[in-house]
Motif scaffolding. Structure first.
Motif, PDB file in Angstrom:
ATOM      1  N   TRP A  83     -12.350 -58.621 -46.826  1.00 50.19           N
ATOM      2  CA  TRP A  83     -13.139 -58.521 -45.589  1.00 50.19           C
ATOM      3  C   TRP A  83     -14.587 -58.139 -45.867  1.00 50.19           C
ATOM      4  CZ3 TRP A  83     -10.268 -61.183 -42.828  1.00 50.19           C
ATOM      5  CH2 TRP A  83      -8.895 -60.966 -42.723  1.00 50.19           C
ATOM      6  N   ALA A  84     -14.777 -57.208 -46.786  1.00 50.97           N
ATOM      7  CA  ALA A  84     -16.135 -56.707 -47.034  1.00 50.97           C
ATOM      8  C   ALA A  84     -17.066 -57.830 -47.490  1.00 50.97           C
ATOM      9  CB  ALA A  84     -16.094 -55.590 -48.074  1.00 50.97           C
ATOM     10  N   ALA A  85     -16.521 -58.783 -48.256  1.00 48.33           N
ATOM     11  CA  ALA A  85     -17.369 -59.865 -48.773  1.00 48.33           C
ATOM     12  C   ALA A  85     -17.914 -60.719 -47.630  1.00 48.33           C
ATOM     13  CB  ALA A  85     -16.570 -60.733 -49.742  1.00 48.33           C
ATOM     14  N   ALA A  86     -17.061 -61.043 -46.655  1.00 52.29           N
ATOM     15  CA  ALA A  86     -17.535 -61.862 -45.528  1.00 52.29           C
ATOM     16  C   ALA A  86     -18.451 -61.051 -44.621  1.00 52.29           C
ATOM     17  CB  ALA A  86     -16.348 -62.408 -44.742  1.00 52.29           C
ATOM     18  N   LEU A  87     -18.125 -59.775 -44.444  1.00 45.01           N
ATOM     19  CA  LEU A  87     -18.933 -58.938 -43.545  1.00 45.01           C
ATOM     20  C   LEU A  87     -20.296 -58.609 -44.149  1.00 45.01           C
ATOM     21  CD1 LEU A  87     -16.141 -56.610 -42.140  1.00 45.01           C
ATOM     22  CD2 LEU A  87     -17.371 -58.421 -40.922  1.00 45.01           C
ATOM     23  N   ALA A  88     -20.459 -58.860 -45.450  1.00 45.21           N
ATOM     24  CA  ALA A  88     -21.774 -58.639 -46.072  1.00 45.21           C
ATOM     25  C   ALA A  88     -22.783 -59.677 -45.594  1.00 45.21           C
ATOM     26  CB  ALA A  88     -21.643 -58.693 -47.591  1.00 45.21           C
ATOM     27  N   LEU A  89     -22.290 -60.774 -44.993  1.00 44.50           N
ATOM     28  CA  LEU A  89     -23.203 -61.788 -44.446  1.00 44.50           C
ATOM     29  C   LEU A  89     -23.586 -61.329 -43.034  1.00 44.50           C
ATOM     30  CD1 LEU A  89     -21.146 -64.932 -45.530  1.00 44.50           C
ATOM     31  CD2 LEU A  89     -23.110 -63.923 -46.698  1.00 44.50           C
ATOM     32  N   PRO A  90     -24.844 -61.058 -42.779  1.00 43.61           N
ATOM     33  CA  PRO A  90     -25.222 -60.371 -41.542  1.00 43.61           C
ATOM     34  C   PRO A  90     -24.982 -61.172 -40.252  1.00 43.61           C
ATOM     35  CG  PRO A  90     -27.159 -60.965 -42.845  1.00 43.61           C
ATOM     36  CD  PRO A  90     -25.980 -61.257 -43.689  1.00 43.61           C
ATOM     37  N   ASP A  91     -24.944 -62.493 -40.330  1.00 43.40           N
ATOM     38  CA  ASP A  91     -24.772 -63.271 -39.099  1.00 43.40           C
ATOM     39  C   ASP A  91     -23.346 -63.770 -38.922  1.00 43.40           C
ATOM     40  OD1 ASP A  91     -27.419 -63.044 -38.265  1.00 43.40           O
ATOM     41  OD2 ASP A  91     -28.027 -64.580 -39.713  1.00 43.40           O
ATOM     42  N   VAL A  92     -22.413 -63.107 -39.577  1.00 44.11           N
ATOM     43  CA  VAL A  92     -21.008 -63.510 -39.472  1.00 44.11           C
ATOM     44  C   VAL A  92     -20.209 -62.403 -38.793  1.00 44.11           C
ATOM     45  CG1 VAL A  92     -18.925 -64.025 -40.823  1.00 44.11           C
ATOM     46  CG2 VAL A  92     -21.124 -65.014 -41.485  1.00 44.11           C
ATOM     47  N   LYS A  93     -19.413 -62.780 -37.815  1.00 43.44           N
ATOM     48  CA  LYS A  93     -18.616 -61.813 -37.046  1.00 43.44           C
ATOM     49  C   LYS A  93     -17.132 -62.063 -37.309  1.00 43.44           C
ATOM     50  CE  LYS A  93     -20.651 -59.708 -34.281  1.00 43.44           C
ATOM     51  NZ  LYS A  93     -21.420 -58.451 -34.436  1.00 43.44           N
ATOM     52  N   LEU A  94     -16.398 -60.979 -37.497  1.00 45.75           N
ATOM     53  CA  LEU A  94     -14.964 -61.066 -37.797  1.00 45.75           C
ATOM     54  C   LEU A  94     -14.140 -60.652 -36.585  1.00 45.75           C
ATOM     55  CD1 LEU A  94     -12.522 -61.235 -39.804  1.00 45.75           C
ATOM     56  CD2 LEU A  94     -12.998 -58.829 -40.364  1.00 45.75           C
ATOM     57  N   HIS A  95     -13.146 -61.455 -36.264  1.00 48.03           N
ATOM     58  CA  HIS A  95     -12.192 -61.140 -35.194  1.00 48.03           C
ATOM     59  C   HIS A  95     -10.787 -61.212 -35.777  1.00 48.03           C
ATOM     60  CE1 HIS A  95     -15.148 -61.876 -31.830  1.00 48.03           C
ATOM     61  NE2 HIS A  95     -15.750 -62.461 -32.846  1.00 48.03           N
ATOM     62  N   LEU A  96     -10.026 -60.141 -35.665  1.00 47.80           N
ATOM     63  CA  LEU A  96      -8.626 -60.151 -36.107  1.00 47.80           C
ATOM     64  C   LEU A  96      -7.749 -59.810 -34.918  1.00 47.80           C
ATOM     65  CD1 LEU A  96      -9.023 -58.439 -39.598  1.00 47.80           C
ATOM     66  CD2 LEU A  96      -8.421 -60.832 -39.151  1.00 47.80           C
ATOM     67  N   TYR A  97      -6.556 -60.420 -34.894  1.00 45.87           N
ATOM     68  CA  TYR A  97      -5.739 -60.365 -33.684  1.00 45.87           C
ATOM     69  C   TYR A  97      -4.636 -59.311 -33.719  1.00 45.87           C
ATOM     70  CZ  TYR A  97      -7.961 -64.987 -33.324  1.00 45.87           C
ATOM     71  OH  TYR A  97      -8.861 -66.022 -33.286  1.00 45.87           O
ATOM     72  N   GLY A  98      -4.571 -58.514 -34.800  1.00 49.33           N
ATOM     73  CA  GLY A  98      -3.584 -57.430 -34.836  1.00 49.33           C
ATOM     74  C   GLY A  98      -2.160 -57.895 -35.103  1.00 49.33           C
ATOM     75  N   LYS A  99      -2.003 -59.071 -35.733  1.00 53.86           N
ATOM     76  CA  LYS A  99      -0.657 -59.573 -36.039  1.00 53.86           C
ATOM     77  C   LYS A  99      -0.233 -59.033 -37.407  1.00 53.86           C
ATOM     78  CE  LYS A  99      -1.477 -63.825 -33.438  1.00 53.86           C
ATOM     79  NZ  LYS A  99      -1.498 -65.293 -33.450  1.00 53.86           N
ATOM     80  N   ALA A 100       0.977 -58.519 -37.458  1.00 58.56           N
ATOM     81  CA  ALA A 100       1.425 -57.870 -38.699  1.00 58.56           C
ATOM     82  C   ALA A 100       1.820 -58.901 -39.758  1.00 58.56           C
ATOM     83  CB  ALA A 100       2.596 -56.943 -38.400  1.00 58.56           C
ATOM     84  N   ALA A 101       2.584 -59.919 -39.370  1.00 59.40           N
ATOM     85  CA  ALA A 101       3.122 -60.863 -40.361  1.00 59.40           C
ATOM     86  C   ALA A 101       2.212 -62.082 -40.489  1.00 59.40           C
ATOM     87  CB  ALA A 101       4.526 -61.286 -39.937  1.00 59.40           C
ATOM     88  N   ALA A 102       1.708 -62.301 -41.708  1.00 58.61           N
ATOM     89  CA  ALA A 102       0.803 -63.429 -41.958  1.00 58.61           C
ATOM     90  C   ALA A 102       1.600 -64.646 -42.423  1.00 58.61           C
ATOM     91  CB  ALA A 102      -0.230 -63.034 -43.006  1.00 58.61           C
ATOM     92  N   ARG A 103       2.131 -65.405 -41.474  1.00 64.38           N
ATOM     93  CA  ARG A 103       2.900 -66.602 -41.838  1.00 64.38           C
ATOM     94  C   ARG A 103       1.973 -67.794 -41.998  1.00 64.38           C
ATOM     95  NH1 ARG A 103       6.264 -64.360 -37.966  1.00 64.38           N
ATOM     96  NH2 ARG A 103       5.448 -65.727 -36.325  1.00 64.38           N
ATOM     97  N   SER A 104       2.404 -68.771 -42.826  1.00 72.32           N
ATOM     98  CA  SER A 104       1.609 -69.985 -43.025  1.00 72.32           C
ATOM     99  C   SER A 104       1.387 -70.681 -41.686  1.00 72.32           C
ATOM    100  CB  SER A 104       2.353 -70.913 -43.989  1.00 72.32           C
ATOM    101  OG  SER A 104       1.703 -72.147 -44.044  1.00 72.32           O
ATOM    102  N   GLY A 105       0.148 -71.059 -41.406  1.00 71.08           N
ATOM    103  CA  GLY A 105      -0.174 -71.786 -40.181  1.00 71.08           C
ATOM    104  C   GLY A 105      -0.356 -70.883 -38.960  1.00 71.08           C
ATOM    105  N   ARG A 106      -0.081 -69.583 -39.091  1.00 74.82           N
ATOM    106  CA  ARG A 106      -0.213 -68.678 -37.941  1.00 74.82           C
ATOM    107  C   ARG A 106      -1.672 -68.249 -37.782  1.00 74.82           C
ATOM    108  NH1 ARG A 106       2.630 -62.778 -36.846  1.00 74.82           N
ATOM    109  NH2 ARG A 106       2.880 -63.109 -34.615  1.00 74.82           N
TER     110      ARG A 106
END
Ligand code: AMP
Length: 378
Positions: free
Chosen positions: A326-349
């Motif tokens: 996460w830190a690598a992407a957030l180091a780009l100042p014009d990039v915003k991160l949104h995460l949805y709080g899903k616990a299981a990271a399944r393929s295609g989810r």
């Protein structure tokens, strides 16, 4: 009609990321949010005031839910007409259950659009394997066979050409009632997200370009780099669709732009859409606030794009080698991160998305791709 004002409680059927972003917008405006779905600790439930866990078929639970809110909206489309009717006994359902009924079923939706004179891909109904050759004779090959109901993100679809085994393709499309569509040799895919208020007011976010990967939305770029005439036509079609359906809320129209320059509707989503997520960071009013304004009978907000933007989905596959960086992407100042709080990271989810802002749409798309590439742990 009196508007539903801040302090009131809004009900959301469904509990995924769309409900989560709606709830965040609603809370910012001082509303309370209740969410209803069969699951718990959901993306919406984590930020709502109340998470009701019950089956959509438990109509008494749906009635109790509707009694606790001022208006019911949805973020999940496959809610039965019986459930929306049960909710409507106690609170307005916006958009209406009738709209849901049409748009949750590919065949009803395409028939409605065709009958209303909107441009859709040529299609034929296929009710059995035996009926498939006749439909192919009408539509020609290549063609796409899709299940008539409950399909999304390319699930329940099969591409047909001269070499396809029809029985296998029919089974892949889920068997039962299907739609055979002509294969569109498109230049690009794009969409228009728009809202219609209780007073009939209309607001749209313009045409945005969509790239898919494995039939799932991958990148949205705003604005779309399509001819101005095609964008104008698509916006007028979108206005017509919202009017024809008497939508109270947000609806997205997904389009194909054919090589000939012709614009065709692929499908409708009667709610905020993945291709409108960029509006949270890049527009004066997000699609989620707009949905709230529309269903509460408030004036629609300004949809202006503050800066060109691009959105990249983050699918569960990104977690295959461990936690993304996460830190690598957030180091780009014009990039915003949104995460949805899903616990299981399944393929295609769909786990989250990134939005990048830049001086041009092309730069924004390059930036968001770069940011996503940085996420993959090395
Ligand atoms: P759908 O679930 O119908 O939106 O389909 C998912 C994706 O499959 C679309 O966004 C297109 O990329 C592709 N697709 C669907 N239908 C067609 C078609 N008739 N011709 C060409 N590509 C299609």
């Amino acid at each position: 009609m009196n508007p539903i004002l801040p302090g009131a409680t809004l009900g959301v059927l469904g509990s995924g990321q769309l409900g989560r972003m709606f709830a965040i917008a609603a809370r910012r405006l001082g509303y309370r949010v209740h969410t209803f779905s069969p699951d718990d600790d959901t993306p919406t439930g984590q930020v709502a005031d109340l998470e009701v866990q019950a089956s959509y078929d438990d109509l008494d639970a749906v009635r109790r839910f509707a009694q606790s809110v001022s208006v019911v909206t949805f973020e999940f489309e496959n809610v039965s007409s019986a459930a929306t009717a049960a909710a409507a006994e106690f609170a307005p359902v916006r958009p209406s259950g009738g709209i849901l009924h049409i748009t949750q079923h590919r065949l009803r939706e395409k028939t409605f659009l065709r009958d209303q004179g909107f441009p859709v891909t040529p299609f034929e109904v296929v009710n059995s394997l035996d009926a498939l050759p006749r439909a192919i004779a009408e539509i020609g090959l290549p063609a796409v066979l899709k299940s008539a109901g409950f399909g999304y993100d390319g699930k329940g679809q099969a591409l047909l050409d001269e070499n396809t085994d029809l029985a296998t393709a029919y089974a892949r499309a889920g068997g039962g009632e299907c739609v055979l569509e002509a294969f569109v040799d498109f230049d690009c895919e794009f969409s228009v997200v728009a809202a219609r208020g209780l007073d009939g007011g209309f607001a749209h976010y313009g045409a945005v370009e969509n790239e898919h990967d494995r039939h799932i939305l991958d990148i949205t770029t705003a604005p779309a780099s399509i001819p101005a005439e095609a964008a104008r036509e698509a916006i007028e079609i979108t206005r017509g669709v919202l009017e024809a359906l008497q939508v109270e809320g947000v609806l997205c129209v997904e389009f194909f732009l054919e090589n000939s320059g012709r614009v065709l509707i692929n499908e409708l989503a009667p709610r905020p859409h993945n291709s409108g997520h960029f509006t949270v960071d890049a527009c004066v009013t997000s699609q989620f606030e707009q949905q709230l304004r529309a269903i509460c009978g408030l004036p629609l907000g300004c949809t202006s794009l503050l800066r060109p933007a691009a959105m990249a989905n983050l699918l569960g596959d990104l977690w295959a080698q461990g936690e993304p960086n996460w830190a690598a992407a957030l180091a780009l100042p014009d990039v915003k991160l949104h995460l949805y709080g899903k616990a299981a990271a399944r393929s295609g989810r769909k786990m989250g998305h990134l939005t990048a802002l830049a001086a041009t749409a092309g730069e924004a798309a390059a930036r968001v791709r770069h940011a996503r590439a940085l996420l993959a742990p090395s």
